[in-house]
Design a protein around this motif. Sequence first.
Motif, mmCIF file in Angstrom:
data_model
loop_
_atom_site.group_PDB
_atom_site.id
_atom_site.type_symbol
_atom_site.label_atom_id
_atom_site.label_comp_id
_atom_site.label_asym_id
_atom_site.label_seq_id
_atom_site.Cartn_x
_atom_site.Cartn_y
_atom_site.Cartn_z
ATOM 1 N N THR A 30 0.835 -1.170 0.134
ATOM 2 C CA THR A 30 -0.034 -0.051 0.093
ATOM 3 C C THR A 30 0.665 1.070 -0.046
ATOM 4 O OG1 THR A 30 -0.178 0.059 2.283
ATOM 5 C CG2 THR A 30 -1.998 -1.148 0.954
ATOM 6 N N LYS A 31 1.983 1.066 0.296
ATOM 7 C CA LYS A 31 2.921 2.329 0.358
ATOM 8 C C LYS A 31 4.119 2.354 -0.943
ATOM 9 C CE LYS A 31 1.205 3.449 4.261
ATOM 10 N NZ LYS A 31 0.596 4.819 4.508
ATOM 11 N N LEU A 32 3.896 1.419 -1.831
ATOM 12 C CA LEU A 32 4.568 1.476 -3.086
ATOM 13 C C LEU A 32 4.395 2.870 -3.876
ATOM 14 C CD1 LEU A 32 4.139 -2.079 -4.271
ATOM 15 C CD2 LEU A 32 6.246 -1.368 -3.011
ATOM 16 N N ASN A 33 5.762 3.136 -4.623
ATOM 17 C CA ASN A 33 5.728 4.341 -5.634
ATOM 18 C C ASN A 33 5.681 5.667 -4.980
ATOM 19 O OD1 ASN A 33 5.834 2.568 -7.775
ATOM 20 N ND2 ASN A 33 3.644 2.120 -7.568
ATOM 21 N N LYS A 34 5.978 5.484 -3.782
ATOM 22 C CA LYS A 34 5.945 6.870 -2.955
ATOM 23 C C LYS A 34 7.346 7.256 -2.442
ATOM 24 C CE LYS A 34 1.371 6.329 -1.075
ATOM 25 N NZ LYS A 34 0.507 6.388 0.189
ATOM 26 N N GLY A 35 8.573 6.491 -3.015
ATOM 27 C CA GLY A 35 9.923 7.031 -2.536
ATOM 28 C C GLY A 35 10.232 6.442 -1.399
ATOM 29 N N TYR A 36 9.665 5.713 -0.910
ATOM 30 C CA TYR A 36 10.170 4.890 0.639
ATOM 31 C C TYR A 36 11.218 3.981 0.355
ATOM 32 C CZ TYR A 36 5.822 6.747 2.972
ATOM 33 O OH TYR A 36 4.931 7.433 3.710
ATOM 34 N N GLY A 37 11.185 3.193 -0.839
ATOM 35 C CA GLY A 37 12.385 2.467 -1.047
ATOM 36 C C GLY A 37 13.841 3.315 -1.313
ATOM 37 N N THR A 38 13.707 4.134 -2.225
ATOM 38 C CA THR A 38 14.794 5.047 -2.306
ATOM 39 C C THR A 38 15.255 5.777 -0.992
ATOM 40 O OG1 THR A 38 13.894 5.362 -4.527
ATOM 41 C CG2 THR A 38 15.590 6.974 -3.649
ATOM 42 N N LEU A 39 14.291 6.051 0.140
ATOM 43 C CA LEU A 39 14.574 6.956 1.223
ATOM 44 C C LEU A 39 15.456 5.856 1.951
ATOM 45 C CD1 LEU A 39 14.391 8.904 3.429
ATOM 46 C CD2 LEU A 39 11.991 8.016 4.061
ATOM 47 N N VAL A 40 14.873 4.355 2.134
ATOM 48 C CA VAL A 40 15.644 3.496 2.919
ATOM 49 C C VAL A 40 16.858 3.293 2.463
ATOM 50 C CG1 VAL A 40 15.569 1.176 3.637
ATOM 51 C CG2 VAL A 40 13.554 2.259 3.764
ATOM 52 N N VAL A 41 17.094 3.202 1.415
ATOM 53 C CA VAL A 41 18.446 2.769 0.619
ATOM 54 C C VAL A 41 19.260 4.163 0.697
ATOM 55 C CG1 VAL A 41 19.947 2.475 -1.395
ATOM 56 C CG2 VAL A 41 17.736 1.034 -1.171
ATOM 57 N N ASN A 42 18.725 5.218 0.642
ATOM 58 C CA ASN A 42 19.729 6.200 0.461
ATOM 59 C C ASN A 42 20.119 6.696 1.884
ATOM 60 O OD1 ASN A 42 20.150 7.221 -1.943
ATOM 61 N ND2 ASN A 42 18.067 8.609 -1.807
ATOM 62 N N THR A 43 19.355 6.363 2.990
ATOM 63 C CA THR A 43 19.376 6.575 4.328
ATOM 64 C C THR A 43 20.684 5.387 5.063
ATOM 65 O OG1 THR A 43 17.324 7.336 4.934
ATOM 66 C CG2 THR A 43 18.434 6.637 6.583
ATOM 67 N N ILE A 44 20.394 4.302 4.828
ATOM 68 C CA ILE A 44 21.292 3.350 5.059
ATOM 69 C C ILE A 44 22.858 3.625 4.246
ATOM 70 C CG2 ILE A 44 22.079 0.719 4.715
ATOM 71 C CD1 ILE A 44 19.096 -0.038 4.670
ATOM 72 N N THR A 45 23.002 4.013 3.131
ATOM 73 C CA THR A 45 24.170 4.294 2.665
ATOM 74 C C THR A 45 24.781 5.531 3.337
ATOM 75 O OG1 THR A 45 23.206 3.645 0.361
ATOM 76 C CG2 THR A 45 25.075 5.131 0.422
ATOM 77 N N ALA A 46 24.105 6.229 3.544
ATOM 78 C CA ALA A 46 24.642 7.682 4.094
ATOM 79 C C ALA A 46 25.078 7.190 5.817
ATOM 80 C CB ALA A 46 23.746 8.565 4.431
ATOM 81 N N TYR A 47 24.173 6.358 6.455
ATOM 82 C CA TYR A 47 24.619 6.005 7.923
ATOM 83 C C TYR A 47 25.895 5.042 7.637
ATOM 84 C CZ TYR A 47 24.266 3.012 11.925
ATOM 85 O OH TYR A 47 24.421 2.803 13.293
ATOM 86 N N ILE A 48 26.183 4.272 6.809
ATOM 87 C CA ILE A 48 27.243 3.358 6.669
ATOM 88 C C ILE A 48 28.580 4.127 6.318
ATOM 89 C CG2 ILE A 48 28.300 1.211 5.310
ATOM 90 C CD1 ILE A 48 26.005 0.651 7.568
ATOM 91 N N PHE A 49 28.403 5.119 5.353
ATOM 92 C CA PHE A 49 29.592 5.791 4.828
ATOM 93 C C PHE A 49 30.081 6.782 5.935
ATOM 94 C CE2 PHE A 49 28.757 3.642 0.733
ATOM 95 C CZ PHE A 49 29.822 3.735 0.096
ATOM 96 N N ASN A 50 29.257 7.267 6.692
ATOM 97 C CA ASN A 50 29.672 8.049 7.795
ATOM 98 C C ASN A 50 30.319 7.374 8.854
ATOM 99 O OD1 ASN A 50 28.632 10.594 6.705
ATOM 100 N ND2 ASN A 50 26.533 10.190 7.654
ATOM 101 N N LYS A 51 30.353 5.972 9.048
ATOM 102 C CA LYS A 51 30.953 5.313 9.904
ATOM 103 C C LYS A 51 32.304 4.815 9.513
ATOM 104 C CE LYS A 51 27.141 3.851 13.073
ATOM 105 N NZ LYS A 51 27.897 4.082 14.251
ATOM 106 N N PHE A 52 32.423 4.588 8.070
ATOM 107 C CA PHE A 52 33.501 3.967 7.644
ATOM 108 C C PHE A 52 34.360 4.676 6.707
ATOM 109 C CE2 PHE A 52 30.864 0.587 9.397
ATOM 110 C CZ PHE A 52 31.703 -0.285 9.778
ATOM 111 N N GLU A 53 35.574 4.570 6.664
ATOM 112 C CA GLU A 53 36.365 5.636 5.866
ATOM 113 C C GLU A 53 36.515 4.827 4.429
ATOM 114 O OE1 GLU A 53 40.890 7.284 5.197
ATOM 115 O OE2 GLU A 53 40.249 6.287 6.992
ATOM 116 N N LYS A 54 36.546 3.598 4.362
ATOM 117 C CA LYS A 54 36.652 2.715 3.269
ATOM 118 C C LYS A 54 35.718 1.629 3.505
ATOM 119 C CE LYS A 54 39.970 0.660 -0.071
ATOM 120 N NZ LYS A 54 41.311 0.328 -0.170
#
Length: 237
Positions: free
Chosen positions: A95-119
């Motif tokens: 019921t929540k598809l095509n509202k950008g939630y998937g992209t939001l989750v992926v982008n949030t996880i990516t930012a979180y991980i890359f802020n914690k590790f240099e490489k």
Amino acid sequence: METIYEDKHKSIKITIDKKYDQKFLEFAESVLWGTEGNIYKMNNVEVEFKKFTQFVSLKENDELIGICLLKHNQIHQNNQTFDAFYRSFLSIHPTKLNKGYGTLVVNTITAYIFNKFEKVMMYAYVEEDNKRIRRTLQKANYSHITTFLALSHVSLKPKLNEKVTELDTNDESKMLSILNNQYGNHSFLDIDESFDAGSYYVFKENEEIKAGLQVKILSWSFVSLSGFYGFLLMKIV
């Protein structure tokens, strides 16, 4: 549990935790995978959960509407070792598809991980026909590395061979050495993480290992299969 994204105006929150609750498991068990053609449901989901180290929840008004799983491991590349995160089980409630939630989750996880590790590297395996996830990863600027081809094999009367046995615990270190020698020059090598002695079989002659194969057993319930043969399998077989 750690909150890695929050929009109080929209009552949206994304959290990451090292454990999961019953609602998280029930959500994963209800997911239908595939966007068209082959659609299936994964059985024994909790067994797969044991391979992951972090569990991401997306909630709207305190209601779980999305999940994602991460596995932190080590990747070997050009004689160097660095951190990597395997991302899987990304799913948003129908019921929540095509509202950008998937992209939001992926982008949030990516930012979180890359802020914690240099490489660090993040990667995922995506079915070619899963156009929705492919679009999500494109929006998140993920790059395509390579394509794997899955081959089907059916044997109605398989023959046993006394030379093929489960890997003996005394041969584990020897098998690991063989694998590292054979695949040592490959990119993104993670044998230390992916090798599972409990599901490994070897072919031996004169007590010498000649070949090995790891077997991973999965259980799926198919809702639909594409093509004419898929129709026959679903309707007749």
